[in-house]
Motif scaffolding. Structure first.
Motif, PDB file in Angstrom:
ATOM      1  N   THR A 120      19.186   4.921  13.174  1.00 23.62           N
ATOM      2  CA  THR A 120      18.188   5.983  13.137  1.00 23.62           C
ATOM      3  C   THR A 120      16.802   5.424  12.836  1.00 23.62           C
ATOM      4  N   LYS A 121      16.737   4.415  11.984  1.00 22.84           N
ATOM      5  CA  LYS A 121      15.434   3.830  11.623  1.00 22.84           C
ATOM      6  C   LYS A 121      14.753   3.145  12.797  1.00 22.84           C
ATOM      7  N   LEU A 122      15.506   2.828  13.846  1.00 20.29           N
ATOM      8  CA  LEU A 122      14.896   2.240  15.036  1.00 20.29           C
ATOM      9  C   LEU A 122      13.954   3.222  15.721  1.00 20.29           C
ATOM     10  N   GLU A 123      14.158   4.538  15.456  1.00 17.97           N
ATOM     11  CA  GLU A 123      13.363   5.589  16.097  1.00 17.97           C
ATOM     12  C   GLU A 123      13.458   5.483  17.631  1.00 17.97           C
ATOM     13  N   ILE A 124      14.653   5.138  18.127  1.00 20.16           N
ATOM     14  CA  ILE A 124      14.914   5.066  19.566  1.00 20.16           C
ATOM     15  C   ILE A 124      15.868   6.192  19.940  1.00 20.16           C
ATOM     16  N   SER A 125      15.630   6.820  21.086  1.00 17.56           N
ATOM     17  CA  SER A 125      16.594   7.792  21.600  1.00 17.56           C
ATOM     18  C   SER A 125      17.275   7.206  22.830  1.00 17.56           C
ATOM     19  N   PHE A 126      18.503   7.637  23.081  1.00 16.80           N
ATOM     20  CA  PHE A 126      19.378   6.954  24.042  1.00 16.80           C
ATOM     21  C   PHE A 126      19.748   7.841  25.229  1.00 16.80           C
ATOM     22  N   ASP A 127      19.923   7.173  26.387  1.00 12.91           N
ATOM     23  CA  ASP A 127      20.389   7.860  27.590  1.00 12.91           C
ATOM     24  C   ASP A 127      21.901   8.054  27.573  1.00 12.91           C
ATOM     25  N   LEU A 128      22.614   7.117  26.954  1.00 12.98           N
ATOM     26  CA  LEU A 128      24.076   7.216  26.895  1.00 12.98           C
ATOM     27  C   LEU A 128      24.572   6.599  25.592  1.00 12.98           C
ATOM     28  N   ILE A 129      25.475   7.297  24.922  1.00  7.38           N
ATOM     29  CA  ILE A 129      26.098   6.816  23.691  1.00  7.38           C
ATOM     30  C   ILE A 129      27.612   6.807  23.911  1.00  7.38           C
ATOM     31  N   LEU A 130      28.230   5.670  23.663  1.00  2.00           N
ATOM     32  CA  LEU A 130      29.675   5.517  23.862  1.00  2.00           C
ATOM     33  C   LEU A 130      30.390   5.443  22.521  1.00  2.00           C
ATOM     34  N   LEU A 131      31.421   6.277  22.366  1.00  2.00           N
ATOM     35  CA  LEU A 131      32.343   6.186  21.236  1.00  2.00           C
ATOM     36  C   LEU A 131      33.741   6.044  21.823  1.00  2.00           C
ATOM     37  N   SER A 132      34.175   4.804  22.002  1.00  2.00           N
ATOM     38  CA  SER A 132      35.502   4.559  22.560  1.00  2.00           C
ATOM     39  C   SER A 132      36.462   4.225  21.430  1.00  2.00           C
ATOM     40  N   ALA A 133      37.496   5.066  21.279  1.00  2.00           N
ATOM     41  CA  ALA A 133      38.497   4.867  20.221  1.00  2.00           C
ATOM     42  C   ALA A 133      37.858   4.812  18.854  1.00  2.00           C
TER      43      ALA A 133
END
Length: 600
Positions: A120-133
């Motif tokens: 969160t401190k990076l202050e970056i927003s993402f196009d895709l977030i992966l949560l595999s297993a």
């Protein structure tokens, strides 16, 4: 198939740290295509975007994120336009992952849901977030918060891919700290946050051929900011009742801090209603002074329907003793001495009280008495030397706001500020004290008065320092390494026209021809990295290491005070130029993403 937990649960993290060899062998025995073929079209569409950002949460031994980085390289050879991050809480697994992705464009963080503090401190927003297993490792009590956190990290139109594991035995759940999961739960949590849920696979067999185990994948899509923060801000700016301009002023102050000072966040805290961002109350008060000072003292514009232009925070011994100062003097890194320091201390205190008792008290959630902003103020004894840095500004207490509101202000500043300014002009025009500007053709003056006065775009101080050094040693262009003799420029490394910042760290010597070529474009990540050693050498020789400079200690203090609040992810006591440069790279990426700047 199994990846690491992304939750802070010691038994789970310890299991993966202690079983790293066995788990890595299993994990790397399968390819990305073996496991994820049914949703890769979402990954491919994300990688086609400019300035793509992808996050793998619980990245384990790095198989998936390595594939993503390789595929990204096929779409573009310019890795500076790609932000690929891998999060892993188990340190031994992360070491394996770093080895797997060695020499690839992957940034690793030891971080964990539900807080994801470092990410969160990076202050970056993402196009895709992966949560595999990963989801089965998150305790049910932490899942709502985890989903909010992930939603806050998404760009509009961004997607979260979650694979769900079914058929776990009680023994496996106990050993690996796992919990039952369901598609219905995911859909309910997503709906609460405005995410659109789509089941990508009904069931798929376990690729490791474990009896009774099967998987399902859910893709969640963000149609807009998804938190309700943007429409809420617009509601306060346009529709909320206003007996004065206080509410608009507070929104604009927070917007300016979010846009210009990502390093101002003291910490993030979890509350039942959602995560919150904690800012120094003194900084909010300082910017409160900044925006009202010229508006009232110079332009004489009324900010309430009252018969006097003065407001409650304009006290004798405080505000009234700062008459020679202009708005741009009230900024981080400045030093006030003597009676002016005493007066500013008192003014910061009265402004803090005003912010607490007026706008913060009356800005509430729609159809509710629940306050959006919380203020915990402290008494501060006036002093005769006041240096404006994060430590000092924290003395007045803390200001708390929802993380979703902070992120919306940060991401959509260029859209929100015109709305606030337009409504502020309309509101001022209704006050009898401003009747001469009530007509539409007279309101240009009100707009002009609301210009946010930045420090003058001057490089005189830096130019003088350069000339003093040039008389004693050879100097060179930070960007090209060309020798600088008679003709040179002082360049804003992050373009001033798009991100007004006149801090010492942002001003570097440049060859005139090179600077004319760069103009108001944003340097690529590659150019910044190539210039790193020259930039660090300039910072050190100009501001940090020369003990012959008068007030060297104060200058060094100012240099880091300005940098630590302007750049994301730096601790407020940071004194490392290497860490400062890494934060500069992050800020470059934020500006590229949020403002879509042309690159040089």
């Amino acid at each position: 198939m199994t990846k690491r937990s992304a939750t802070v649960r010691h038994s789970s993290t310890d299991f993966y740290n202690n079983s790293v060899k066995e788990i890595t062998r299993q994990y790397l025995s399968l390819s990305f295509e073996d496991v994820h073929s049914h949703w890769t079209h979402h990954l491919q569409s994300a990688l086609k975007k400019q300035n793509v950002a992808i996050l793998d949460v619980g990245a384990g031994a790095g198989r998936d994120v390595s594939y993503i980085a390789k595929l990204a390289a096929q779409y573009s050879s310019d890795t500076s336009s790609q932000n690929i991050y891998a999060v892993e809480p188990a340190i031994e697994m992360m070491k394996v992952g770093q080895a797997t992705t060695q020499n690839q464009n992957v940034h690793w963080l030891q971080d964990a849901l539900p807080s994801l503090d470092k990410t969160t401190k990076l202050e970056i927003s993402f196009d895709l977030i992966l949560l595999s297993a990963v989801w089965m490792h998150i305790a049910p009590s932490n899942r709502a918060r985890s989903m909010r956190k992930l939603a806050n990290l998404l760009k509009p139109g961004g997607k979260i891919v979650i694979s769900l594991k079914f058929g776990m035995t009680k023994e496996e759940q106990q050993e690996r700290s796992m919990y039952d999961v369901s598609v219905e739960e995911i859909e309910r949590l997503a709906q609460n946050l405005g995410l659109i849920a789509q089941l990508e696979s009904s069931t798929s067999i376990d690729k490791l051929n474990r009896a009774g185990i099967y998987w399902q994948t859910v893709v969640l899509r963000m149609p807009d900011d998804g938190t309700g923060a943007f429409p809420f801000i617009r509601h306060v700016a346009i529709n909320d009742g206003k007996s004065a301009t206080h509410k608009l002023a507070l929104l604009r102050v927070l917007l300016r801090i979010a846009d210009g000072h990502p390093g101002a966040v003291l910490r993030r805290e979890h509350f039942s209603g959602g995560d919150r961002v904690i800012l120094p109350l003194g900084l909010v008060s300082l910017y409160w002074i900044h925006q009202y000072k010229d508006l009232i003292d110079h332009h004489g514009l009324f900010q309430t329907p009252n018969k006097s232009a003065k407001m409650g925070f304009m006290k004798k011994g405080g505000w009234c003793e700062l008459g020679e100062r202009t708005s741009s003097d009230f900024r981080v890194g400045n030093l006030f001495m003597g009676e002016e320091a005493v007066a500013l201390c008192k003014t910061l205190s009265t402004c803090a009280q005003n912010i607490r008792d007026m706008p913060s008290r009356y800005i509430t959630l729609p159809y509710s008495d629940a306050r959006v902003f919380e203020v915990a103020s402290k008494r501060v004894k006036p002093v005769r030397r006041l240096f404006l840095d994060l430590d000092t500004l924290t003395q007045w207490g803390e200001f708390s706001l929802p993380e979703s509101t902070w992120l919306a202000l940060s991401r959509y500043a260029c859209w929100i500020e015109p709305v606030i300014v337009s409504e502020w002009v309309r509101t001022m025009a209704t006050y009898s004290g401003n009747r001469q500007y009530a007509a539409f053709d007279k309101r240009a003056y009100l707009n002009q008065a609301l210009n946010w006065l930045e420090p003058i775009r001057t490089t005189t101080e830096v130019r003088n320092r350069f000339d003093a050094l040039k008389s004693k040693q050879a100097m060179q262009c930070v960007w090209s390494a060309k020798a600088l003799k008679h003709k040179y420029d002082i360049d804003h490394s992050m373009p001033f026209s798009r991100w007004p910042n006149n801090d010492l760290w942002n001003l570097v010597p440049s060859d005139q021809k090179v600077n004319n070529e760069k103009r108001d474009r944003l340097p690529t990540e590659r150019k910044l990295i190539e210039a790193k050693e020259r930039m660090l050498d300039w910072w050190k020789m100009a501001w940090l290491d020369d003990v012959s400079i008068k007030d060297n200690v104060a200058l060094k203090q100012r240099f880091f005070a300005e940098a630590n609040i302007a750049l994301p992810g730096l601790p407020r006591h940071n004194l490392s130029v290497d860490d400062l440069f890494e934060a500069l790279l992050l800020q470059r990426g934020r500006l590229r993403e949020m403002q879509q700047l042309r690159e040089w």
